[in-house]
Design an enzyme around this catalytic site. Structure first.
Site, PDB file in Angstrom:
ATOM      1  N   PHE A   1     -11.693 -12.137  -7.806  1.00 22.79           N
ATOM      2  CA  PHE A   1      -9.847 -12.389  -7.663  1.00 22.79           C
ATOM      3  C   PHE A   1     -10.117 -14.269  -8.640  1.00 22.79           C
ATOM      4  CE2 PHE A   1      -9.441  -8.887  -5.644  1.00 22.79           C
ATOM      5  CZ  PHE A   1      -8.292  -8.252  -6.443  1.00 22.79           C
TER       6      PHE A   1
ATOM      7  N   GLU B   1       3.484  -4.285  -8.878  1.00 26.36           N
ATOM      8  CA  GLU B   1       2.427  -3.394  -7.282  1.00 26.36           C
ATOM      9  C   GLU B   1       0.945  -3.166  -7.697  1.00 26.36           C
ATOM     10  OE1 GLU B   1       3.315  -2.766  -4.852  1.00 26.36           O
ATOM     11  OE2 GLU B   1       5.389  -2.056  -4.657  1.00 26.36           O
TER      12      GLU B   1
ATOM     13  N   ASN C   1       0.936  -1.677   0.572  1.00 25.56           N
ATOM     14  CA  ASN C   1       0.129  -0.203   0.238  1.00 25.56           C
ATOM     15  C   ASN C   1       0.978   1.233   0.175  1.00 25.56           C
ATOM     16  OD1 ASN C   1      -1.948  -1.747   0.082  1.00 25.56           O
ATOM     17  ND2 ASN C   1      -2.276  -1.203   2.315  1.00 25.56           N
TER      18      ASN C   1
END
Ligand code: TGC
Ligand code: FAD
Length: 390
Positions: A389, A369, A246
Site C-alpha cells: 500500500f 468502498e 466490510n
C-alpha cells in the site's frame, strides 16, 4: 437431469431456503413495483426526487439494517441481506447504495460502537426510515488513505468541537444524522452529528455522470459543537470505520451480481428479438460468444456472493473474503454491462434500456468502498503477506 435455466444456470437459487426465497421475492416485487418504473427518470434528473418517501418505503419493506439484531432491526441472515441487495442493485446501484449507507454504514457504526442510549435513540427510527443517516469518512484529500484525514475533533470542557470537510458523502444533504469520523488526540473516533447542529452544512455534488439516482454531498463542519455523548464510545482508531466498510462491501458483492444479472437478462431478451441480416442477432456466433461470456460472469459472481454469504452466516467470513468478492463481482459486472451495451447497439446508449445506466453506475461501484486497486492490494497482501500500500 433437466437442462439448465438460462436465468439461473447453475441452479444456485435452487439452494435457497423457503425463507430466503420469500425475502428475495418480496424485495424483487417491491423493486418491480416501486423502483424500476421510475429509476430511469431519477437517473436522468440526477436525483431521487422524494427521498423521504423512499426511505419510509424501504423502512416498511424492512431492508434498513435488516441484518442487525435488536433495536427494531429484523435480524436477518447475511444471505438474506445479500439477496435483498442483489434485487435492489438489479434495478440501480444508487438504490442499493441508499440501503447500504443507511444500514451497513450509519446504523452499523451505531450498533457496533454506540452507547446503549445512542442505539435506543437512533436505531429504531433509522430502521423505520424516519431518520436518514449518512457516513462521512472520505475527504477531498483523503480517499483510499482515510488514515490521513484532516477532520479534527477536540475536547472543550465536556463538549467536542469538530472542524473539517467530508466529500462524496451519499445522502449527505438529506440526512438527519451524520456519522462523522474525525482525528482526536486518542486516534480516529466516530461521532453522531445531528445535521441541524450549528456549523454543519452540506452541499450537493453536481454534474455526476454515474450513480445519478443517488444524492452525493460535501459535508462542512465549521466549529460544530457537540455534547460529550455524541462520541461513539466504542470507536477506537481507523479499524472502527473500516469494520463498517466490510459490511457495506459485503452488500456490494451481492449488488454487483444483481447489476450483472440485469444486464445479461436485458441483452438476452434484446438479442432474441432484434433482427438484422434476416436473423435475430442472437443467432450470430459473435453474439453467442458474448452471451456465453456474460453467462459465466453472472453465474460466477452469483456463486461468489452466495459462498461469501454462507461463510458470513457461519461466522467464517474474513475481510479478505469480502475484498475477493468486491474485486471479483464488480469487475465481472463491469464486463457484463459493457458487453450487454454492445448487444443493444444504438438503443444501448439510451435510458430506455438499463445497460448504459448500469455501466456508468459501476464506475462508482468500482471506486467507492475501496477502489479496484485497493482490493487488489488487499488480496495481494493476503496471499503474499507483503503490504504494497505504501
Ligand atoms: P492499516 O494499518 O492496514 O489498518 C488500520 C487498522 O484497521 C484495521 N483494518 C481493518 N479492520 C476491519 N476491517 C478492515 N477491512 C480493515 N482493514 C484494516 C487494521 O487491522 C488496523 O488495525 P490496528 O488495530 O492494527 O490499528 O491501514 P492503512 O492506513 O494502511 O489502510 C489500509 C486500507 C488501504 C486497506 C484502508 O485504509 C482502506 O480500506 N482504504 C479504502 C477506503 C475506503 O474504502 N473508503 C470507503 C469510504 S465509505 C464509502 O465509500 C461509502 S460508498 C456508499 C455505498 O456503500 O453505497
Ligand atoms: P484516490 O484515493 O485519490 O485514488 C485515485 C486513484 O489512485 C485510484 O485509481 C486508486 O485506486 C489509486 N490509488 C490510491 N492509492 C493507491 C495505492 N496505494 N496503490 C495503487 N493505486 C492507488 N465516501 C464516504 O466516506 N461516504 C460515502 O457515503 C461515500 N459515497 C460515495 C458515493 C459516490 C458516488 C462516490 C463516487 C464516492 C463515494 N465515497 C464515499 C468516496 C469513496 O469511498 C472514495 O471515492 C474512494 O474511497 C476513493 O477515494 P478517492 O476518490 O479519493 O480516490
Amino acid at each position: 437431469a433437466a437442462p439448465p435455466d438460462p436465468h439461473d444456470f447453475l441452479a444456485v437459487d435452487g439452494s435457497l431456503s423457503d425463507e430466503e426465497r420469500d425475502i428475495r421475492d418480496t424485495v424483487r416485487d417491491f423493486a418491480a413495483r416501486e423502483l424500476r418504473p421510475h429509476v430511469a427518470d431519477w437517473f436522468e434528473a440526477g436525483t431521487i426526487p422524494d427521498p423521504r418517501s423512499l426511505a419510509k418505503a424501504f423502512g416498511d419493506l424492512g431492508v434498513f439494517g435488516m441484518h442487525l439484531e435488536g433495536y427494531g432491526c429484523a435480524g436477518a441472515s447475511a444471505v438474506e441481506y445479500g439477496l435483498a441487495c442483489r434485487e435492489l442493485e438489479a434495478v440501480d446501484s444508487g438504490l442499493r447504495s441508499f440501503v447500504s449507507v443507511q444500514g451497513s454504514l450509519a446504523m452499523t457504526a451505531i450498533r457496533k460502537f454506540g452507547s446503549e442510549e445512542q442505539k435506543n435513540h437512533w436505531l429504531p427510527r433509522m430502521a423505520a426510515g424516519e431518520v436518514i443517516g449518512c457516513f462521512g469518512l472520505t475527504e477531498p484529500d483523503s480517499g483510499s488513505d482515510p488514515g490521513s484525514m484532516r477532520t479534527r475533533a477536540r475536547r472543550d470542557g465536556s463538549d467536542w468541537v469538530l472542524d473539517g470537510t467530508k466529500m462524496w458523502i451519499t445522502n449527505g444533504s438529506i440526512a438527519d444524522l451524520a456519522i462523522v469520523w474525525a482525528a482526536t488526540d486518542e486516534g480516529i473516533r466516530g461521532f453522531a452529528v445531528p445535521t441541524d447542529t450549528p456549523g454543519f452544512s452540506a452541499n450537493l455534488v453536481h454534474k455526476k455522470l454515474s450513480l445519478r439516482a443517488s444524492i452525493t454531498s460535501e459535508l462542512v463542519l465549521d466549529g460544530v459543537r457537540l455534547p460529550g455523548d455524541a462520541l461513539l464510545p466504542g470507536s477506537t482508531g481507523l479499524g472502527s470505520p473500516l469494520s463498517c466498510l466490510n459490511e457495506a462491501r459485503y452488500g456490494i458483492v451481492w449488488g454487483a451480481a444483481g447489476a450483472a444479472r440485469a444486464c445479461y437478462e436485458a441483452a438476452l431478451e434484446y438479442a432474441t428479438t432484434r433482427e438484422q441480416f434476416g436473423h435475430p442477432i442472437a443467432g450470430f456466433q459473435l453474439t453467442q460468444r458474448k452471451l456465453a461470456d456474460m453467462l459465466v460472469d453472472v453465474n460466477q459472481a452469483g456463486l461468489t456472493a452466495m459462498q461469501i454469504g454462507r461463510l458470513k452466516d457461519r461466522g467464517q467470513c474474513h475481510r479478505n473474503h469480502v475484498s475477493f468478492g468486491k474485486f471479483a463481482c464488480v469487475a465481472a459486472a463491469q464486463r457484463v454491462a459493457s458487453t450487454a451495451r454492445s448487444i443493444h447497439g444504438a438503443n444501448g446508449i439510451t435510458l430506455e434500456y438499463p445497460v448504459l445506466r448500469h455501466m456508468l453506475n459501476l464506475e462508482t461501484v468500482a471506486t467507492y468502498e475501496g477502489t479496484e486497486e485497493i482490493h487488489a492490494l488487499s488480496l495481494g497482501q493476503a496471499v503474499t503477506g507483503i503490504s504494497a500500500f505504501r
